[in-house]
Design a protein around this motif. Structure first.
Motif, PDB file in Angstrom:
ATOM      1  N   LEU A 286      -9.139  14.659   6.324  1.00  5.88           N
ATOM      2  CA  LEU A 286      -8.897  14.125   5.432  1.00  5.88           C
ATOM      3  C   LEU A 286      -9.842  12.683   5.675  1.00  5.88           C
ATOM      4  O   LEU A 286      -8.779  12.040   4.539  1.00  5.88           O
ATOM      5  N   ASN A 287      -9.884  12.136   6.904  1.00  4.16           N
ATOM      6  CA  ASN A 287     -10.349  10.931   7.224  1.00  4.16           C
ATOM      7  C   ASN A 287      -8.844   9.609   6.938  1.00  4.16           C
ATOM      8  O   ASN A 287      -9.039   8.772   6.349  1.00  4.16           O
ATOM      9  N   ILE A 288      -7.131  10.469   7.293  1.00  3.89           N
ATOM     10  CA  ILE A 288      -6.398   9.435   7.105  1.00  3.89           C
ATOM     11  C   ILE A 288      -5.852   9.543   8.901  1.00  3.89           C
ATOM     12  O   ILE A 288      -6.524   9.790  10.013  1.00  3.89           O
ATOM     13  N   THR A 289      -4.994   8.641   9.316  1.00  2.00           N
ATOM     14  CA  THR A 289      -4.844   8.459  10.519  1.00  2.00           C
ATOM     15  C   THR A 289      -3.716   9.875  10.863  1.00  2.00           C
ATOM     16  O   THR A 289      -2.533   9.752   9.502  1.00  2.00           O
ATOM     17  N   GLU A 290      -2.887  10.175  12.112  1.00  6.97           N
ATOM     18  CA  GLU A 290      -1.950  11.022  11.993  1.00  6.97           C
ATOM     19  C   GLU A 290      -0.713  10.642  11.768  1.00  6.97           C
ATOM     20  O   GLU A 290       0.366  11.459  11.353  1.00  6.97           O
ATOM     21  N   GLY A 291      -0.319   9.531  11.706  1.00  5.90           N
ATOM     22  CA  GLY A 291       1.088   8.776  11.379  1.00  5.90           C
ATOM     23  C   GLY A 291       0.814   9.455   9.561  1.00  5.90           C
ATOM     24  O   GLY A 291       1.754   9.413   9.549  1.00  5.90           O
TER      25      GLY A 291
ATOM     26  N   HIS B 170       3.295  11.643   5.306  1.00  4.78           N
ATOM     27  CA  HIS B 170       2.891  12.900   3.925  1.00  4.78           C
ATOM     28  C   HIS B 170       3.721  14.257   5.143  1.00  4.78           C
ATOM     29  O   HIS B 170       3.846  14.732   3.502  1.00  4.78           O
ATOM     30  N   THR B 171       3.469  15.023   5.990  1.00  2.00           N
ATOM     31  CA  THR B 171       4.618  16.295   6.565  1.00  2.00           C
ATOM     32  C   THR B 171       6.022  15.898   5.618  1.00  2.00           C
ATOM     33  O   THR B 171       6.980  16.536   4.977  1.00  2.00           O
TER      34      THR B 171
ATOM     35  N   ASP C   7       1.038  -1.527   0.207  1.00  6.08           N
ATOM     36  CA  ASP C   7       0.554   0.171   0.155  1.00  6.08           C
ATOM     37  C   ASP C   7       0.947   0.931   0.224  1.00  6.08           C
ATOM     38  O   ASP C   7       2.277   0.813   0.086  1.00  6.08           O
ATOM     39  N   VAL C   8       0.497   2.149  -0.422  1.00  7.91           N
ATOM     40  CA  VAL C   8       1.195   3.687  -0.346  1.00  7.91           C
ATOM     41  C   VAL C   8       1.022   4.097   0.845  1.00  7.91           C
ATOM     42  O   VAL C   8       2.080   5.157   1.074  1.00  7.91           O
ATOM     43  N   GLU C   9       0.014   4.303   1.248  1.00  4.03           N
ATOM     44  CA  GLU C   9      -0.606   5.214   2.772  1.00  4.03           C
ATOM     45  C   GLU C   9       0.053   3.942   3.926  1.00  4.03           C
ATOM     46  O   GLU C   9      -1.532   4.131   4.667  1.00  4.03           O
ATOM     47  N   MET C  10       1.570   3.822   4.486  1.00  5.70           N
ATOM     48  CA  MET C  10       1.191   3.802   5.446  1.00  5.70           C
ATOM     49  C   MET C  10       2.132   4.287   6.624  1.00  5.70           C
ATOM     50  O   MET C  10       3.511   4.521   5.813  1.00  5.70           O
ATOM     51  N   PRO C  11       2.316   3.851   7.593  1.00  3.40           N
ATOM     52  CA  PRO C  11       3.352   3.986   8.627  1.00  3.40           C
ATOM     53  C   PRO C  11       4.958   3.962   8.754  1.00  3.40           C
ATOM     54  O   PRO C  11       4.967   2.349   7.960  1.00  3.40           O
ATOM     55  N   GLY C  12       5.907   4.668   8.312  1.00  2.00           N
ATOM     56  CA  GLY C  12       7.283   4.089   8.276  1.00  2.00           C
ATOM     57  C   GLY C  12       7.938   4.931   7.621  1.00  2.00           C
ATOM     58  O   GLY C  12       7.451   5.836   7.356  1.00  2.00           O
TER      59      GLY C  12
END
Length: 200
Positions: free
Chosen positions: A162-167, A172-173, A53-58
């Motif tokens: 945006l309905n995404i996690t803070e992580g 993204h930041t 997946d593209v949007e994951m912690p790490g």
């Protein structure tokens, strides 16, 4: 011989669903909920395919792909995501991704993709200096995040809106800082203003 697969997605329910769909035909040798675990599993199990997946912690996805390709060259990295951003696809292809699929893919098409996926002929170089140079190209999601940062929203507020996690917001930041060569939120906002990227 049955092909081996590692599933990497931060949503456990999605991983379970994909596993139920494919484990009749493939050997799922591991599951990861973050990029670092995906890298470790790829190195330990050397799977034929990593569904990532593209949007994951790490680490940023590009870095995850490069590291997997270096440590497990026989593994084909297949991106399974909701994003259809052409710029993002080009970036991940340069990093070493073999194929892309939208999460709305059919069961049959997913099985065919896993069966056919092959690793790239060569391993992308670990060019850290080049990867850390700002390229000024932000994905649509990164633009959404930086626009909200410019409006002084907190990470928690951005994640809610945006309905995404803070992580994911933090990741993204981090990517935004790297691409713009920024050192802080204020610096990043100043740079996107100069680039005229804040207009909707």
């Amino acid at each position: 011989m049955t092909r081996t697969v590692v599933l990497a997605d931060d949503h456990a329910l999605f991983r379970q669903g994909v596993r139920a769909l494919i484990e009749r035909d493939f050997d799922v040798v591991g599951e990861a909920s973050d990029g670092n675990t995906a890298i470790r599993l790829a190195e330990d199990t050397t799977p034929d395919v990593l569904l990532l997946d593209v949007e994951m912690p790490g680490p940023p996805t590009e870095q995850t792909i490069r590291t997997v390709r270096r440590r497990s060259p026989r593994t084909a990295v297949v991106i399974l995501t909701m994003h259809t951003d052409a710029v993002l696809q080009r970036q991940l292809t340069r990093a070493g991704a073999s194929a892309f699929a939208n999460k709305s893919i059919s069961e049959t098409a997913l099985r065919q993709l896993i069966a056919a996926a092959q690793p790239l002929a060569s391993t992308p170089p670990d060019d850290t200096s080049q990867r850390n140079q700002p390229d000024g190209v932000l994905t649509e999601r990164e633009l959404e995040v930086i626009r909200m940062i410019a409006q002084a929203y907190t990470n928690r507020e951005i994640s809610t809106r945006l309905n995404i996690t803070e992580g994911t917001v933090k990741r993204h930041t981090t990517n935004i800082y790297a691409k713009l060569g920024a050192t802080s939120r204020i610096d990043a906002v100043r740079k996107v203003v100069r680039l005229n990227l804040l207009e909707t």
